[in-house]
Structure formats: structure tokens, C-alpha cells
Design a protein around this motif. Structure first.
Motif, PDB file in Angstrom:
ATOM      1  N   ARG A  33       0.836  -1.208   0.000  1.00  0.00           N
ATOM      2  CA  ARG A  33       0.000   0.000   0.000  1.00  0.00           C
ATOM      3  C   ARG A  33       0.872   1.259   0.000  1.00  0.00           C
ATOM      4  NH1 ARG A  33      -4.271   0.618   4.830  1.00  0.00           N
ATOM      5  NH2 ARG A  33      -5.368  -1.026   3.667  1.00  0.00           N
ATOM      6  N   ALA A  34       1.935   1.253   0.797  1.00  0.00           N
ATOM      7  CA  ALA A  34       2.800   2.431   0.894  1.00  0.00           C
ATOM      8  C   ALA A  34       3.582   2.684  -0.390  1.00  0.00           C
ATOM      9  CB  ALA A  34       3.760   2.270   2.070  1.00  0.00           C
ATOM     10  N   PHE A  35       4.009   1.606  -1.044  1.00  0.00           N
ATOM     11  CA  PHE A  35       4.860   1.766  -2.226  1.00  0.00           C
ATOM     12  C   PHE A  35       4.098   1.804  -3.537  1.00  0.00           C
ATOM     13  CE2 PHE A  35       8.301   0.849   0.682  1.00  0.00           C
ATOM     14  CZ  PHE A  35       9.360   1.571   0.138  1.00  0.00           C
ATOM     15  N   ALA A  36       2.807   1.494  -3.526  1.00  0.00           N
ATOM     16  CA  ALA A  36       2.038   1.548  -4.779  1.00  0.00           C
ATOM     17  C   ALA A  36       2.125   2.922  -5.448  1.00  0.00           C
ATOM     18  CB  ALA A  36       0.591   1.156  -4.531  1.00  0.00           C
ATOM     19  N   PRO A  37       1.970   4.040  -4.715  1.00  0.00           N
ATOM     20  CA  PRO A  37       2.104   5.350  -5.369  1.00  0.00           C
ATOM     21  C   PRO A  37       3.514   5.612  -5.887  1.00  0.00           C
ATOM     22  CG  PRO A  37       0.980   5.546  -3.245  1.00  0.00           C
ATOM     23  CD  PRO A  37       1.565   4.174  -3.307  1.00  0.00           C
ATOM     24  N   VAL A  38       4.520   5.090  -5.183  1.00  0.00           N
ATOM     25  CA  VAL A  38       5.900   5.250  -5.639  1.00  0.00           C
ATOM     26  C   VAL A  38       6.099   4.543  -6.971  1.00  0.00           C
ATOM     27  CG1 VAL A  38       8.321   4.780  -5.081  1.00  0.00           C
ATOM     28  CG2 VAL A  38       6.735   5.436  -3.260  1.00  0.00           C
ATOM     29  N   LEU A  39       5.615   3.303  -7.059  1.00  0.00           N
ATOM     30  CA  LEU A  39       5.725   2.554  -8.309  1.00  0.00           C
ATOM     31  C   LEU A  39       4.970   3.262  -9.431  1.00  0.00           C
ATOM     32  CD1 LEU A  39       5.287  -1.095  -6.957  1.00  0.00           C
ATOM     33  CD2 LEU A  39       7.416   0.029  -7.628  1.00  0.00           C
ATOM     34  N   ALA A  40       3.803   3.789  -9.115  1.00  0.00           N
ATOM     35  CA  ALA A  40       3.022   4.502 -10.138  1.00  0.00           C
ATOM     36  C   ALA A  40       3.795   5.699 -10.679  1.00  0.00           C
ATOM     37  CB  ALA A  40       1.685   4.943  -9.550  1.00  0.00           C
ATOM     38  N   ARG A  41       4.404   6.473  -9.782  1.00  0.00           N
ATOM     39  CA  ARG A  41       5.171   7.657 -10.215  1.00  0.00           C
ATOM     40  C   ARG A  41       6.357   7.270 -11.076  1.00  0.00           C
ATOM     41  NH1 ARG A  41       4.483   9.300  -4.751  1.00  0.00           N
ATOM     42  NH2 ARG A  41       6.662   8.764  -4.298  1.00  0.00           N
ATOM     43  N   ASN A  42       6.888   6.059 -10.855  1.00  0.00           N
ATOM     44  CA  ASN A  42       8.076   5.616 -11.587  1.00  0.00           C
ATOM     45  C   ASN A  42       7.742   4.696 -12.761  1.00  0.00           C
ATOM     46  OD1 ASN A  42       9.761   7.088  -9.884  1.00  0.00           O
ATOM     47  ND2 ASN A  42       9.889   5.426  -8.389  1.00  0.00           N
ATOM     48  N   GLY A  43       6.514   4.796 -13.248  1.00  0.00           N
ATOM     49  CA  GLY A  43       6.155   4.097 -14.472  1.00  0.00           C
ATOM     50  C   GLY A  43       5.418   2.786 -14.301  1.00  0.00           C
ATOM     51  N   GLY A  44       5.173   2.387 -13.072  1.00  0.00           N
ATOM     52  CA  GLY A  44       4.445   1.137 -12.819  1.00  0.00           C
ATOM     53  C   GLY A  44       5.303   0.094 -12.151  1.00  0.00           C
TER      54      GLY A  44
ATOM     55  N   LEU B  96      -4.057  -7.285  -5.340  1.00  0.00           N
ATOM     56  CA  LEU B  96      -3.109  -6.255  -5.773  1.00  0.00           C
ATOM     57  C   LEU B  96      -2.895  -6.313  -7.281  1.00  0.00           C
ATOM     58  CD1 LEU B  96      -0.516  -6.647  -2.890  1.00  0.00           C
ATOM     59  CD2 LEU B  96      -1.856  -4.578  -3.349  1.00  0.00           C
ATOM     60  N   ARG B  97      -2.865  -7.517  -7.833  1.00  0.00           N
ATOM     61  CA  ARG B  97      -2.687  -7.657  -9.279  1.00  0.00           C
ATOM     62  C   ARG B  97      -3.818  -6.955 -10.026  1.00  0.00           C
ATOM     63  NH1 ARG B  97      -2.068 -12.990  -9.409  1.00  0.00           N
ATOM     64  NH2 ARG B  97       0.206 -12.796  -9.216  1.00  0.00           N
ATOM     65  N   GLN B  98      -5.024  -7.136  -9.528  1.00  0.00           N
ATOM     66  CA  GLN B  98      -6.168  -6.481 -10.156  1.00  0.00           C
ATOM     67  C   GLN B  98      -6.178  -4.976  -9.873  1.00  0.00           C
ATOM     68  OE1 GLN B  98      -9.985  -8.666  -9.630  1.00  0.00           O
ATOM     69  NE2 GLN B  98      -8.729 -10.250  -8.659  1.00  0.00           N
ATOM     70  N   GLY B  99      -5.897  -4.625  -8.621  1.00  0.00           N
ATOM     71  CA  GLY B  99      -5.998  -3.232  -8.216  1.00  0.00           C
ATOM     72  C   GLY B  99      -4.922  -2.334  -8.790  1.00  0.00           C
ATOM     73  N   LEU B 100      -3.756  -2.901  -9.108  1.00  0.00           N
ATOM     74  CA  LEU B 100      -2.644  -2.099  -9.626  1.00  0.00           C
ATOM     75  C   LEU B 100      -2.487  -2.219 -11.136  1.00  0.00           C
ATOM     76  CD1 LEU B 100       0.083  -2.715  -6.878  1.00  0.00           C
ATOM     77  CD2 LEU B 100      -1.664  -0.930  -6.999  1.00  0.00           C
ATOM     78  N   HIS B 101      -3.423  -2.921 -11.761  1.00  0.00           N
ATOM     79  CA  HIS B 101      -3.324  -3.122 -13.217  1.00  0.00           C
ATOM     80  C   HIS B 101      -3.342  -1.796 -13.972  1.00  0.00           C
ATOM     81  CE1 HIS B 101      -3.901  -4.960 -17.141  1.00  0.00           C
ATOM     82  NE2 HIS B 101      -4.939  -4.168 -17.329  1.00  0.00           N
ATOM     83  N   GLU B 102      -4.213  -0.891 -13.573  1.00  0.00           N
ATOM     84  CA  GLU B 102      -4.351   0.365 -14.311  1.00  0.00           C
ATOM     85  C   GLU B 102      -3.117   1.244 -14.217  1.00  0.00           C
ATOM     86  OE1 GLU B 102      -7.899   2.485 -13.453  1.00  0.00           O
ATOM     87  OE2 GLU B 102      -9.227   0.910 -14.215  1.00  0.00           O
ATOM     88  N   GLN B 103      -2.311   1.070 -13.175  1.00  0.00           N
ATOM     89  CA  GLN B 103      -1.089   1.873 -13.084  1.00  0.00           C
ATOM     90  C   GLN B 103       0.113   1.131 -13.683  1.00  0.00           C
ATOM     91  OE1 GLN B 103      -0.659   2.493  -8.740  1.00  0.00           O
ATOM     92  NE2 GLN B 103       1.155   1.202  -8.831  1.00  0.00           N
ATOM     93  N   ASN B 104      -0.152   0.020 -14.378  1.00  0.00           N
ATOM     94  CA  ASN B 104       0.872  -0.744 -15.107  1.00  0.00           C
ATOM     95  C   ASN B 104       1.923  -1.368 -14.194  1.00  0.00           C
ATOM     96  OD1 ASN B 104      -0.200  -0.182 -17.746  1.00  0.00           O
ATOM     97  ND2 ASN B 104       0.658   1.882 -17.574  1.00  0.00           N
ATOM     98  N   THR B 105       1.499  -1.764 -12.999  1.00  0.00           N
ATOM     99  CA  THR B 105       2.406  -2.470 -12.101  1.00  0.00           C
ATOM    100  C   THR B 105       2.235  -3.967 -12.282  1.00  0.00           C
ATOM    101  OG1 THR B 105       2.369  -0.693 -10.448  1.00  0.00           O
ATOM    102  CG2 THR B 105       3.028  -2.879  -9.689  1.00  0.00           C
ATOM    103  N   LEU B 106       3.325  -4.635 -12.614  1.00  0.00           N
ATOM    104  CA  LEU B 106       3.347  -6.091 -12.699  1.00  0.00           C
ATOM    105  C   LEU B 106       3.399  -6.658 -11.286  1.00  0.00           C
ATOM    106  CD1 LEU B 106       3.790  -8.814 -14.281  1.00  0.00           C
ATOM    107  CD2 LEU B 106       6.250  -8.323 -14.101  1.00  0.00           C
ATOM    108  N   VAL B 107       2.443  -7.507 -10.930  1.00  0.00           N
ATOM    109  CA  VAL B 107       2.423  -8.134  -9.607  1.00  0.00           C
ATOM    110  C   VAL B 107       2.739  -9.615  -9.777  1.00  0.00           C
ATOM    111  CG1 VAL B 107       1.043  -8.667  -7.567  1.00  0.00           C
ATOM    112  CG2 VAL B 107       0.787  -6.452  -8.708  1.00  0.00           C
TER     113      VAL B 107
END
Length: 232
Positions: free
Chosen positions: A111-122, A157-168
């Protein structure tokens, strides 16, 4: 995803699978790897960047996310066996500890790092799971339950972070040759094998690692009817 030049954070990177993850990232060209551990002095590898992090401490989790704002890969490896909770008698302290570290700790860091990953491209979020995510374990029910919960969280998390292009990525393995499994006399794979298979999954954008034959067998058996005896 591209590992060369990446910046990564590995929880529990001072030993065992976590240390193997950290070394594998560096070997594949990562520019920086944070070793996020409760005691930074325990990080002996000079190529790693020690970072204080107890995954059960909300203030430390928030501070780590603020300090490591350049990461594109987060590996949730920190875990505990939660020993001491028997199936049919005694207290639940060990099981509660397993849930706090393995499940809630992973959730808090993610949860804490999801925004960090989003800012850095996913980037990518990797959770170190277990064969026990799928197979009940009467000898260590608290640990198995925490890993089952962690698996469910990984899918969410895989579903929730899909839109920010984070591979889980969920990494499943049976017994790995580390201090955590020193008590058991059973076939084990090496931490380095788990780490290398995970690097391959990241490189090829695959969401799951099944690190050994027993794990692959357990995954294949999920659609079978329940049995009263453990699978051989």
C-alpha cells in the motif's frame, strides 16, 4: 520489464531468500538495491543500501516509502514461520505473528509503495508466497493460513494495480534451503534458484513463479476434489 538500471527494494534482504533476491537483482544490472530490514547493521553486503524497516510498524513503513522514492521494483520477502501455534491446542500467538508479518506486513508495504511505483512508471511488486498458500498444513497451520491470505492479497493487488501498469508477481516454493526450514528433513531448493526464476519472470512480465515440482503439483491439484490425506 528491464532489470538493468532499475532501483529495487527487498524486505528481509539480510539473509536467506531475501539476500538471494538482492544479489540476483544486482547481478542482472540493477543500479541500486535497498535492503529493508529491522536492523540495518545486519546487512553485510557492501553493494546494498541498508534501510530500517519493520513491516509491522506503520511509521517505519511510511518512512521507508519516503526514503526510497526512486524504486521501480519492490519485493515483499520478509516473513516469519509463526511457530508455536498447534492445530488443536495451546495459544495462537505464533499464528497471530505470522499473520501480522506475512499478510498485514506485505499489505502495508504494498500500500505504501504503490504510489511510488506509479510515479516511476508502474514497475513491479513481487510477493514471496509458498506452496503452503494452496495446501493446508496441520504441522504449521498459522504459517499456511498467513500464506493463503497473502496469496489472496497478491491477486487483489494484481487487479488493483493493473491500471497503473504495475506487474504483480506471486512466487511460490516448497521448502527452500534457509534458516527458516532448517528444522525439516525434506528435499529443498536453493534460495538462489528461487531468485533466478523470479528474475526471469520479471524480465518476461510473467505474474507467477512455481519454483519446484511439488509447487507445480499443488497448483495443478487446486481443481481436484478435497482429500482426507495429504497428496503424495
Amino acid at each position: 520489464m528491464e532489470l538493468k538500471g532499475s532501483v529495487a527494494l527487498v524486505t528481509g534482504a539480510n539473509r536467506g531468500i531475501g539476500r538471494a533476491f538482492a544479489r540476483a537483482l544486482l547481478d542482472h544490472g540493477a543500479a541500486k538495491v535497498y535492503a529493508a530490514v529491522r536492523d540495518p547493521a545486519s546487512v553485510a553486503d557492501p553493494d546494498l543500501v541498508p534501510l530500517c524497516l519493520d513491516v509491522t510498524d506503520p511509521e517505519q513503513v511510511a518512512a521507508a516509502a519516503a526514503a526510497a522514492g526512486d524504486v521501480s521494483i519492490v519485493i515483499n520477502n520478509a516473513g516469519t514461520a509463526g511457530s508455536g501455534s498447534a492445530l488443536l491446542d495451546g495459544g495462537f500467538d505464533g499464528a497471530r505473528q505470522a499473520m501480522e508479518v506475512n499478510y498485514f506486513g506485505t499489505w502495508a508495504v504494498s500500500r505504501a509503495f504503490a504510489p511510488v511505483l506509479a510515479r516511476n512508471g508502474g514497475g513491479a511488486l513481487v510477493n514471496m508466497l509458498s506452496l503452503a498458500s494452496w495446501v493446508g498444513q496441520p504441522d504449521f497451520p498459522g504459517y499456511a493460513a498467513s500464506k493463503a491470505a497473502q496469496w489472496s492479497l497478491t491477486d487483489a493487488l494484481r487487479q488493483g494495480l493493473h491500471e497503473q501498469n504495475t506487474l504483480v508477481v506471486g512466487v511460490h516454493a516448497g521448502f527452500v534451503d534457509t534458516d527458516l526450514s532448517a528444522w525439516v528433513d525434506a528435499p529443498k531448493i536453493s534460495a538462489e534458484t528461487v531468485a533466478e526464476l523470479t528474475m526471469d519472470a520479471l524480465t518476461n512480465d510473467r505474474p507467477e513463479v512455481l519454483a519446484d515440482a511439488e509447487t507445480r503439483k499443488a497448483k495443478a491439484g487446486l481443481s481436484l476434489p478435497p482429500t482426507a490425506t495429504p497428496a503424495s
